[in-house]
Design a protein around this motif. Structure first.
Motif, PDB file in Angstrom:
ATOM      1  N   PHE A 249       0.804  -1.025  -0.120  1.00 38.19           N
ATOM      2  CA  PHE A 249       0.034  -0.081  -0.186  1.00 38.19           C
ATOM      3  C   PHE A 249       0.966   1.184  -0.137  1.00 38.19           C
ATOM      4  CE2 PHE A 249      -4.608  -1.165   1.866  1.00 38.19           C
ATOM      5  CZ  PHE A 249      -4.349  -2.218   0.975  1.00 38.19           C
ATOM      6  N   ASP A 250       0.521   2.286  -0.875  1.00 40.49           N
ATOM      7  CA  ASP A 250       1.162   3.462  -0.686  1.00 40.49           C
ATOM      8  C   ASP A 250       0.564   4.401   0.439  1.00 40.49           C
ATOM      9  OD1 ASP A 250      -0.490   4.801  -3.607  1.00 40.49           O
ATOM     10  OD2 ASP A 250      -1.080   4.281  -1.666  1.00 40.49           O
ATOM     11  N   ALA A 251       1.138   5.370   0.526  1.00 43.33           N
ATOM     12  CA  ALA A 251       0.818   6.557   1.670  1.00 43.33           C
ATOM     13  C   ALA A 251      -0.691   6.651   1.629  1.00 43.33           C
ATOM     14  CB  ALA A 251       1.454   7.678   1.632  1.00 43.33           C
ATOM     15  N   ALA A 252      -1.451   6.986   0.539  1.00 37.37           N
ATOM     16  CA  ALA A 252      -2.946   7.309   0.507  1.00 37.37           C
ATOM     17  C   ALA A 252      -3.504   6.015   0.866  1.00 37.37           C
ATOM     18  CB  ALA A 252      -3.002   7.700  -0.836  1.00 37.37           C
ATOM     19  N   ALA A 253      -3.168   4.813   0.324  1.00 31.32           N
ATOM     20  CA  ALA A 253      -3.790   3.665   0.866  1.00 31.32           C
ATOM     21  C   ALA A 253      -3.693   3.303   2.262  1.00 31.32           C
ATOM     22  CB  ALA A 253      -3.340   2.687  -0.205  1.00 31.32           C
ATOM     23  N   MET A 254      -2.548   3.518   2.655  1.00 33.48           N
ATOM     24  CA  MET A 254      -2.310   3.426   4.083  1.00 33.48           C
ATOM     25  C   MET A 254      -3.343   4.379   5.036  1.00 33.48           C
ATOM     26  SD  MET A 254      -0.329   0.848   4.772  1.00 33.48           S
ATOM     27  CE  MET A 254      -0.201   1.134   6.458  1.00 33.48           C
ATOM     28  N   ASP A 264     -13.478  -1.996  11.282  1.00 34.57           N
ATOM     29  CA  ASP A 264     -13.245  -3.269  10.986  1.00 34.57           C
ATOM     30  C   ASP A 264     -11.788  -3.994  11.486  1.00 34.57           C
ATOM     31  OD1 ASP A 264     -12.270  -5.777   9.514  1.00 34.57           O
ATOM     32  OD2 ASP A 264     -13.449  -5.033   7.757  1.00 34.57           O
ATOM     33  N   PRO A 265     -11.920  -4.677  12.595  1.00 39.27           N
ATOM     34  CA  PRO A 265     -10.814  -5.263  13.431  1.00 39.27           C
ATOM     35  C   PRO A 265      -9.917  -5.854  12.417  1.00 39.27           C
ATOM     36  CG  PRO A 265     -12.767  -6.582  13.553  1.00 39.27           C
ATOM     37  CD  PRO A 265     -13.332  -5.589  13.035  1.00 39.27           C
ATOM     38  N   ARG A 266     -10.354  -6.611  11.336  1.00 40.15           N
ATOM     39  CA  ARG A 266      -9.237  -6.800  10.629  1.00 40.15           C
ATOM     40  C   ARG A 266      -8.305  -6.009   9.991  1.00 40.15           C
ATOM     41  NH1 ARG A 266     -14.043  -9.928   7.339  1.00 40.15           N
ATOM     42  NH2 ARG A 266     -14.882  -7.969   7.645  1.00 40.15           N
ATOM     43  N   THR A 269      -5.969  -4.658  12.656  1.00 38.20           N
ATOM     44  CA  THR A 269      -4.902  -5.679  12.993  1.00 38.20           C
ATOM     45  C   THR A 269      -3.679  -5.583  11.769  1.00 38.20           C
ATOM     46  OG1 THR A 269      -6.375  -7.390  13.857  1.00 38.20           O
ATOM     47  CG2 THR A 269      -3.978  -8.044  13.352  1.00 38.20           C
ATOM     48  N   ALA A 270      -4.134  -5.519  10.417  1.00 37.57           N
ATOM     49  CA  ALA A 270      -3.352  -5.390   9.280  1.00 37.57           C
ATOM     50  C   ALA A 270      -2.707  -3.998   9.615  1.00 37.57           C
ATOM     51  CB  ALA A 270      -4.204  -5.242   8.009  1.00 37.57           C
ATOM     52  N   ALA A 271      -3.257  -2.855   9.842  1.00 37.80           N
ATOM     53  CA  ALA A 271      -2.558  -1.528   9.912  1.00 37.80           C
ATOM     54  C   ALA A 271      -1.429  -1.664  11.233  1.00 37.80           C
ATOM     55  CB  ALA A 271      -3.537  -0.652  10.591  1.00 37.80           C
ATOM     56  N   GLN A 275       3.359  -1.808   9.624  1.00 37.12           N
ATOM     57  CA  GLN A 275       4.640  -0.932   9.518  1.00 37.12           C
ATOM     58  C   GLN A 275       5.922  -1.686   9.669  1.00 37.12           C
ATOM     59  OE1 GLN A 275       4.165   2.394  10.188  1.00 37.12           O
ATOM     60  NE2 GLN A 275       1.974   2.026  10.050  1.00 37.12           N
ATOM     61  N   SER A 276       5.766  -3.093  10.005  1.00 36.43           N
ATOM     62  CA  SER A 276       7.050  -3.825  10.031  1.00 36.43           C
ATOM     63  C   SER A 276       6.862  -4.875   8.705  1.00 36.43           C
ATOM     64  CB  SER A 276       6.982  -4.928  11.204  1.00 36.43           C
ATOM     65  OG  SER A 276       5.968  -5.418  11.298  1.00 36.43           O
ATOM     66  N   SER A 277       5.964  -5.022   7.949  1.00 38.12           N
ATOM     67  CA  SER A 277       5.812  -5.422   6.696  1.00 38.12           C
ATOM     68  C   SER A 277       5.865  -4.601   5.457  1.00 38.12           C
ATOM     69  CB  SER A 277       4.871  -6.507   6.681  1.00 38.12           C
ATOM     70  OG  SER A 277       3.504  -5.439   6.925  1.00 38.12           O
ATOM     71  N   SER A 278       6.193  -3.486   5.505  1.00 33.96           N
ATOM     72  CA  SER A 278       6.469  -2.458   4.305  1.00 33.96           C
ATOM     73  C   SER A 278       5.164  -2.394   3.692  1.00 33.96           C
ATOM     74  CB  SER A 278       7.482  -3.009   3.615  1.00 33.96           C
ATOM     75  OG  SER A 278       8.858  -3.163   4.187  1.00 33.96           O
ATOM     76  N   GLY A 279       3.925  -2.144   4.434  1.00 35.87           N
ATOM     77  CA  GLY A 279       2.932  -1.812   3.819  1.00 35.87           C
ATOM     78  C   GLY A 279       2.273  -3.131   2.970  1.00 35.87           C
ATOM     79  N   LYS A 280       2.723  -4.137   3.227  1.00 37.47           N
ATOM     80  CA  LYS A 280       2.317  -5.511   2.669  1.00 37.47           C
ATOM     81  C   LYS A 280       0.810  -6.002   3.219  1.00 37.47           C
ATOM     82  CE  LYS A 280       6.350  -6.817   0.407  1.00 37.47           C
ATOM     83  NZ  LYS A 280       7.493  -8.009  -0.014  1.00 37.47           N
TER      84      LYS A 280
END
Length: 672
Positions: A249-254, A264-266, A269-271, A275-280
């Protein structure tokens, strides 16, 4: 808007359905404002589509209306749960739109307006390609339907529909489009789709596909002039259709993700994890990190099963791997001592480990379920999770699997296409004897396309008579590649009478290619004249009239021109390839340069064993070809090894393979 247009819509005798949604909407919008109402544009668009009669040429309805589909039946990945089920949320997480969605919406909108369209999302595994397609088609109104061709197999299902007719307003769902275009029927599939998309009478239809970058490159690369072009139709079909899907994800998507995560708890959790998975984000949502962790930490038998499955896929075995083959392939990853102390049910225990779900998602390996409508019991088959396969491929790329793995393929596979595909990859990594054994078995099972590569391997092994016998058995089918190679081998063995007979048959069929292909070998023989002994007997036959001779001259002249033009085209394509230099080829060139530097440094330090190990690892990874290993041996005074490798390839350890010929291939692959 013309007065006649509106009056035509409301004609009491023969009303016409509006052709343009936009025109109708303008009128509805004006009247609604006068009435003080807020109309639904989607409602009116659906009403228009439902009013339109189907064209007379439409085939039977395919698939089902889009709202009736479950996205998981269309191979959209399930997500982590993170408490979403308890909260009563929908099965799929809130969708975060990204730039590629806009491009995809353009293709869908074009189809909705009446122009047939195709779009293929290209991205790594678990990057959201299939979900993006699902979100894009959900807005299509009636009468649009969605069809996912898979039975009896993907190419066969699609070909049958293309032959019988695809109705307008059909979304053809080709998730993992390589499964339709890479098999032997792929060129027919591609040609059928091209014809469907360019035929005004067939539209509108929408073709949506997804694939990995590696598969896209295989389908669209322009081969060098000295190679065949197995995907020419696919390359034309896919030209300009790709929509790149980034793996993060780029900055806008993040930013959008963080906002949506409040509900949405999913996503919450992804958010946190992104941070440690380079936006994946999408990879995390589909549970990919857990798959890799389970693979790396799997117990020894479970790891053997997964390594065997991944290595079979590395060497182009189809996605679904039969249980019997997987069991025997996995056994080859143990030493004799290790295997002796395994429990009797080691394989079943390993399957329990690798197939068990975690975090609400399937495990690293999944059993392919038999559909209820299929008749009869079918052998169990297993599939490696996409993301794990991609990661494990990268981790294992420098390693060559145990030779017994390919003995298992040879013994337990009776599908000639599978044998041919695996053999081709073995050839690429210099295991010529193994490749020849699999090609020979594929040929005996009726796979005619194995004849040419098998003859090529036999010629490299200097079994010229064996190569010739293989080609002679295929000559009646008149495949041009086979005939060209056969002519050259006949000339090389000085079997000129046989060459004359073959040339005459081919000439009568309208081709002079094979005689021209063997011209150099003929001219190198001092006792023969190309003109007197080969050219004239073709042109001047017994009892030939002047008209016959002139006609034969014309055939030869046109054939020679075509042969020359073909050669010029190959040169042009080679120059074009060099000038445009595909990025993947550029990366490979850089890898070769780095390898050369590393090998030179090791040689200076007199670490020849280490230098050779680097060469073999690069061969296994297909960074270099077998000729580089031959050159390495030659530089170090290992002339006999260099000659053996050039002729027979290398064994599983990268050492010179033992000599082999056609008679050895006929004896079969003995138990290792």
């Amino acid at each position: 808007m013309a007065k006649q247009t509106v009056s035509g819509w409301f004609s009491p005798t023969s009303p016409r359905v509006p052709k343009d949604h936009d025109q109708l909407w303008k009128l509805v919008d004006v009247y609604s404002r006068w009435a003080g109402e807020k109309p639904s544009r989607q409602y009116w668009a659906t009403l228009v589509e439902e009013s339109r009669p189907l064209p007379q040429s439409a085939g039977r309805a395919l698939g089902r209306p889009i709202p009736e589909w479950d996205p998981f039946d269309l191979e959209v990945h399930r997500s982590i749960d993170a408490g979403a089920a308890d909260a009563g949320l929908q099965p799929l997480p809130t969708y975060i739109a990204r730039p590629h969605d806009e491009s995809l919406r353009g293709a869908v909108a074009s189809a909705e307006r009446g122009s047939s369209s195709i779009a293929v999302l290209v991205g790594e595994s678990s990057t959201g390609k299939t979900r993006a397609c699902w979100e894009a088609v959900r807005a299509l109104p009636m009468p649009w339907r969605l069809w996912h061709p898979i039975e009896p197999d993907r190419p066969a299902a699609l070909l049958a529909a293309l032959d019988s007719g695809v109705p307008p307003h059909t979304v053809i769902w080709l998730n993992e489009i390589q499964f339709y275009l890479l098999p032997s029927a792929g060129e027919r599939v591609a040609a059928g789709l091209r014809e469907l998309l360019r035929s005004p009478a067939s539209g509108p239809v929408l073709v949506l596909g997804t694939t990995w970058p590696d598969h896209w490159w295989r389908l669209t690369r322009q081969p060098p002039p000295n190679e065949s072009d197995p995907h020419a139709q696919a390359r034309q079909l896919l030209d300009g259709t790709d929509i790149a899907v980034p793996d993060s994800f780029d900055a806008a998507a993040m930013h959008s993700l963080r906002i949506a995560s409040r509900e949405d708890p999913r996503l919450a959790t992804a958010a946190q994890q992104s941070q440690s998975s380079s936006g994946k984000v999408t990879q995390f949502l589909s549970g990919a990190p857990n798959l890799v962790e389970r693979y790396r930490n799997a117990p020894r038998p479970a790891r053997a099963v997964l390594d065997a499955a991944v290595d079979l896929r590395r060497f182009d075995h189809p996605v679904q791997i039969p249980e019997d083959l997987l069991r025997r392939a996995a056994a080859s990853y143990f030493s004799a001592e290790e295997f002796d102390i395994l429990p009797e049910d080691w394989f079943e225990q390993a399957l329990d480990v690798v197939c068990s779900p975690a975090r609400g998602l399937p495990g690293p390996l999944t059993r392919a379920r038999q559909r209820p409508e299929t008749t009869g019991e079918r052998p169990a088959k297993f599939r490696v999770a996409d993301f794990l396969e991609q990661q494990a491929r990268e981790e294992r790329k420098n390693l060559f699997p145990p030779g017994a793995l390919f003995h298992s393929v040879y013994t337990w596979t009776d599908e000639p296409e599978v044998l041919h595909a695996v053999a081709a990859r073995l050839h690429d990594v210099g295991r010529h004897r193994m490749a020849a054994l699999l090609h020979h078995r594929a040929l005996t099972l009726g796979h005619r396309q194995s004849a040419w590569p098998l003859a090529e391997l036999l010629e490299m092994a200097e079994d010229v008579s064996g190569a010739t016998s293989i080609l002679e058995s295929e000559a009646p089918r008149r495949a041009q590649q086979v005939l060209d190679q056969l002519a050259r081998l006949l000339a090389r063995q000085k079997r000129f009478d046989d060459l004359r007979a073959l040339a005459a048959v081919a000439f009568d069929a309208g081709t002079v290619r094979l005689l021209l292909a063997a011209k150099r070998e003929i001219e190198s023989n001092e006792r023969l004249s190309y003109f007197d002994d080969f050219f004239l007997p073709l042109i001047v036959r017994p009892n030939s009239s002047d008209d016959d001779i002139r006609a034969n001259m014309q055939i030869f002249h046109e054939g020679a021109e075509n042969y020359t033009a073909d050669g010029n085209e190959r040169v042009r394509r080679l120059k074009e390839l060099i000038e445009t230099m595909d990025p993947a080829l550029d990366v490979r060139r850089k890898a070769i340069e780095d390898l050369d530097i590393a090998v030179q440094e090791a040689e200076k330090a007199e670490e020849k064993t280490f230098a050779r190990a680097m060469m073999v690892a690069a061969l296994n990874a297909e960074i270099i070809g077998i000729e580089k290993v031959v050159g390495f041996c030659g530089r170090h005074g290992l002339a006999e090894q260099a000659d053996a490798i050039r002729r027979f390839g290398v064994d599983e350890d990268g050492l010179p393979a033992e000599s082999w010929d056609l008679e050895l291939l006929k004896a079969g692959w003995l138990e290792p």
